[in-house]
Design an enzyme around this catalytic site. Sequence first.
Site, PDB file in Angstrom:
ATOM      1  N   THR A 121       2.751 -12.524   2.864  1.00  0.00           N
ATOM      2  CA  THR A 121       1.969 -13.058   1.755  1.00  0.00           C
ATOM      3  C   THR A 121       2.707 -14.293   1.239  1.00  0.00           C
ATOM      4  O   THR A 121       3.742 -14.699   1.788  1.00  0.00           O
ATOM      5  CB  THR A 121       1.735 -11.971   0.674  1.00  0.00           C
ATOM      6  OG1 THR A 121       0.743 -12.448  -0.236  1.00  0.00           O
ATOM      7  CG2 THR A 121       3.011 -11.603  -0.071  1.00  0.00           C
TER       8      THR A 121
ATOM      9  N   THR B 251      -6.244 -11.532   2.793  1.00  0.00           N
ATOM     10  CA  THR B 251      -7.296 -10.779   2.105  1.00  0.00           C
ATOM     11  C   THR B 251      -8.445 -11.704   1.699  1.00  0.00           C
ATOM     12  O   THR B 251      -9.452 -11.241   1.178  1.00  0.00           O
ATOM     13  CB  THR B 251      -6.725 -10.093   0.852  1.00  0.00           C
ATOM     14  OG1 THR B 251      -6.156 -11.106   0.016  1.00  0.00           O
ATOM     15  CG2 THR B 251      -5.653  -9.079   1.221  1.00  0.00           C
TER      16      THR B 251
ATOM     17  N   GLY C 159     -11.216  -3.066   2.258  1.00  0.00           N
ATOM     18  CA  GLY C 159     -11.928  -2.016   2.984  1.00  0.00           C
ATOM     19  C   GLY C 159     -11.557  -1.975   4.464  1.00  0.00           C
ATOM     20  O   GLY C 159     -12.179  -1.241   5.235  1.00  0.00           O
TER      21      GLY C 159
ATOM     22  N   GLY D 188       1.597   3.018  -2.575  1.00  0.00           N
ATOM     23  CA  GLY D 188       1.202   3.932  -3.658  1.00  0.00           C
ATOM     24  C   GLY D 188       1.888   3.569  -4.971  1.00  0.00           C
ATOM     25  O   GLY D 188       2.129   4.442  -5.813  1.00  0.00           O
ATOM     26  N   LYS D 189       2.164   2.285  -5.145  1.00  0.00           N
ATOM     27  CA  LYS D 189       2.875   1.838  -6.366  1.00  0.00           C
ATOM     28  C   LYS D 189       2.047   2.113  -7.623  1.00  0.00           C
ATOM     29  O   LYS D 189       2.601   2.447  -8.671  1.00  0.00           O
ATOM     30  CB  LYS D 189       3.204   0.336  -6.274  1.00  0.00           C
ATOM     31  CG  LYS D 189       4.160   0.011  -5.134  1.00  0.00           C
ATOM     32  CD  LYS D 189       4.406  -1.481  -5.017  1.00  0.00           C
ATOM     33  CE  LYS D 189       3.239  -2.265  -4.518  1.00  0.00           C
ATOM     34  NZ  LYS D 189       2.845  -2.011  -3.113  1.00  0.00           N
ATOM     35  N   GLY D 190       0.722   1.962  -7.507  1.00  0.00           N
ATOM     36  CA  GLY D 190      -0.137   2.138  -8.681  1.00  0.00           C
ATOM     37  C   GLY D 190       0.011   3.534  -9.267  1.00  0.00           C
ATOM     38  O   GLY D 190       0.213   3.714 -10.469  1.00  0.00           O
TER      39      GLY D 190
ATOM     40  N   THR E   5      -7.697  -0.910  -0.196  1.00  0.00           N
ATOM     41  CA  THR E   5      -8.382  -0.842  -1.491  1.00  0.00           C
ATOM     42  C   THR E   5      -9.111  -2.153  -1.783  1.00  0.00           C
ATOM     43  O   THR E   5     -10.160  -2.171  -2.410  1.00  0.00           O
ATOM     44  CB  THR E   5      -7.336  -0.613  -2.607  1.00  0.00           C
ATOM     45  OG1 THR E   5      -6.452   0.404  -2.197  1.00  0.00           O
ATOM     46  CG2 THR E   5      -7.974  -0.216  -3.918  1.00  0.00           C
TER      47      THR E   5
ATOM     48  N   ASP F 264       0.814  -1.225   0.000  1.00  0.00           N
ATOM     49  CA  ASP F 264       0.000   0.000   0.000  1.00  0.00           C
ATOM     50  C   ASP F 264       0.845   1.272   0.000  1.00  0.00           C
ATOM     51  O   ASP F 264       0.438   2.296   0.546  1.00  0.00           O
ATOM     52  CB  ASP F 264      -0.962   0.030   1.213  1.00  0.00           C
ATOM     53  CG  ASP F 264      -1.782  -1.235   1.297  1.00  0.00           C
ATOM     54  OD1 ASP F 264      -2.241  -1.696   0.251  1.00  0.00           O
ATOM     55  OD2 ASP F 264      -1.951  -1.760   2.413  1.00  0.00           O
TER      56      ASP F 264
ATOM     57  N   ALA G 264      -3.893  -7.597  -4.159  1.00  0.00           N
ATOM     58  CA  ALA G 264      -3.380  -6.243  -4.357  1.00  0.00           C
ATOM     59  C   ALA G 264      -4.514  -5.301  -4.764  1.00  0.00           C
ATOM     60  O   ALA G 264      -5.520  -5.724  -5.319  1.00  0.00           O
ATOM     61  CB  ALA G 264      -2.319  -6.245  -5.452  1.00  0.00           C
ATOM     62  N   GLY G 265      -4.308  -4.025  -4.485  1.00  0.00           N
ATOM     63  CA  GLY G 265      -5.260  -3.018  -4.947  1.00  0.00           C
ATOM     64  C   GLY G 265      -4.463  -1.785  -5.325  1.00  0.00           C
ATOM     65  O   GLY G 265      -3.925  -1.113  -4.459  1.00  0.00           O
ATOM     66  N   HIS G 266      -4.319  -1.554  -6.614  1.00  0.00           N
ATOM     67  CA  HIS G 266      -3.515  -0.419  -7.070  1.00  0.00           C
ATOM     68  C   HIS G 266      -4.432   0.667  -7.609  1.00  0.00           C
ATOM     69  O   HIS G 266      -5.202   0.432  -8.532  1.00  0.00           O
ATOM     70  CB  HIS G 266      -2.507  -0.886  -8.129  1.00  0.00           C
ATOM     71  CG  HIS G 266      -1.454  -1.785  -7.563  1.00  0.00           C
ATOM     72  ND1 HIS G 266      -0.512  -2.421  -8.316  1.00  0.00           N
ATOM     73  CD2 HIS G 266      -1.184  -2.133  -6.283  1.00  0.00           C
ATOM     74  CE1 HIS G 266       0.284  -3.131  -7.523  1.00  0.00           C
ATOM     75  NE2 HIS G 266      -0.113  -2.974  -6.293  1.00  0.00           N
TER      76      HIS G 266
ATOM     77  N   GLN H 165       2.114  -5.837  -3.161  1.00  0.00           N
ATOM     78  CA  GLN H 165       2.461  -5.935  -1.734  1.00  0.00           C
ATOM     79  C   GLN H 165       3.786  -5.201  -1.463  1.00  0.00           C
ATOM     80  O   GLN H 165       4.085  -4.242  -2.148  1.00  0.00           O
ATOM     81  CB  GLN H 165       2.530  -7.401  -1.279  1.00  0.00           C
ATOM     82  CG  GLN H 165       1.169  -8.101  -1.201  1.00  0.00           C
ATOM     83  CD  GLN H 165       0.667  -8.606  -2.534  1.00  0.00           C
ATOM     84  OE1 GLN H 165       1.411  -9.218  -3.282  1.00  0.00           O
ATOM     85  NE2 GLN H 165      -0.583  -8.359  -2.850  1.00  0.00           N
TER      86      GLN H 165
END
Length: 426
Positions: free
Chosen positions: A235, A125, A298, A15-17, A295, A13, A39-41, A220
């Site tokens: 992970t 997750t 939640g 901020g790679k995206g 992301t 998390d 993952a959530g980018h 990650q």
Amino acid sequence: MPAYAVIGGQWGDEGKGKIIDYLARDASAVARYSGGNNAGHTVINDAGTFKLHLVPSGICWPHVTNIIGNGVVVDPDVLLGEINELNLTPEKLVVSDRAHLILPYHVELDRLEEARRGNDAIGTTGRGVGPAYLDKVNRTGLRAGELLDPEDLATRLPAIVEFKNEVLTKIYGADPVDIEDIFRASLRWATELGPYIKPAEYFIAEALESGENLILEGAQGALLDLDHGSYPYVTSSNPTVGGALSGVGIGPRAFAGVAGVFKAYTTRVGAGPFPTELLDEVGEKIRTIGKEVGTTTGRARRVGWFDGVAGRYSAKINGFDALIITKLDILDGFDTVKVCVAYEIDGERTENFPIDSALLARSKPIYEEFPGWSGSTAGITRREDIPANAMAYIHFIEDILGVKASVISSGPRREETVVLKDIIPR
Ligand code: IMP
């Protein structure tokens, strides 16, 4: 095509995206190399806001081909959802035929195994990522390429599903899965995903020879790495630099750079030791201002000061040659900010990140404190707009990590970025 890896330096998390969307301007391909839809980018630019779980973060640039590498585990329905939402075509997205599939029983087993861990739960997750990697290592996984050969699939699937059903029913007392349902779904996935599934290694090897730039997109972070992270609270893949090689199939000479992405503070989702965690109103303030909510799940993220011990370890095991600091603006207006420079473990001072989670849990942070900065850094794009105290804070992090900062991110949007030194030469 030189390869530039962009790797999370903390517990994910970072901020790679946003950073990869920014850097992809100067690349012709972006390849995800590990993890799955855990993952959530988030990518925010003029085209809108995109929350990506599997599709690489170069997707908003028309000139960029996006590759899901062999090191990624792919939930076919999640991927199809993203493909449809983003109106993607096989010209824009390549899925390695070697990537393993997350099947419905993996998701079910992830949930059941977490429940069985009780107080020792990892806080996964719940997306089936761990069980899918387990099958990969156990040689009982299914790969994307196998969808393209239904006859072969029909001979392999029954034994695999039968065993899964034994585990589901006899160990967990859960309902079995229906092999016919899985086989029918596989035929549908073959039709819908088939055009995207290719031998990505050859695609990348050809691109490497063309002299264009390839970004290797981490998911990650280093401290969640299966080998190097805070085991067992990790992970099940290698977000660190070795995973970038094996996860797309390139050699080390292809590398032109390895950038580490760090938040200006630290967050962690799920269970596991976190020495600099702030359980007070300062932590609450950072969580609120930083909108620190997962992301993917939640869940509220745990928040703490920048951990220089963990950061230095992360820089060493990845060989970072560039530092990217994100969310600097979240620390605007704090009277003081702190960086952990060493741990005290059982009365002894150490600057090394301990292997053992129990030791990490007993690690007390030793801080260096800095005056905060007044004025807003939100949205700044020029070096001269970074307040002197914020710059001193950045320099201290550079010194402790032994890596120079190249990019400072001042907000979630693509353009909210200060470039101190180009990561990809222009
Ligand atoms: P899993 O990867 O779903 O098995 O979860 C294992 C651990 O990694 C849990 O603590 C998760 O919260 C954490 N984790 C997995 N993916 C991410 C991510 O993208 N960002 C932050 N934490 C993650």
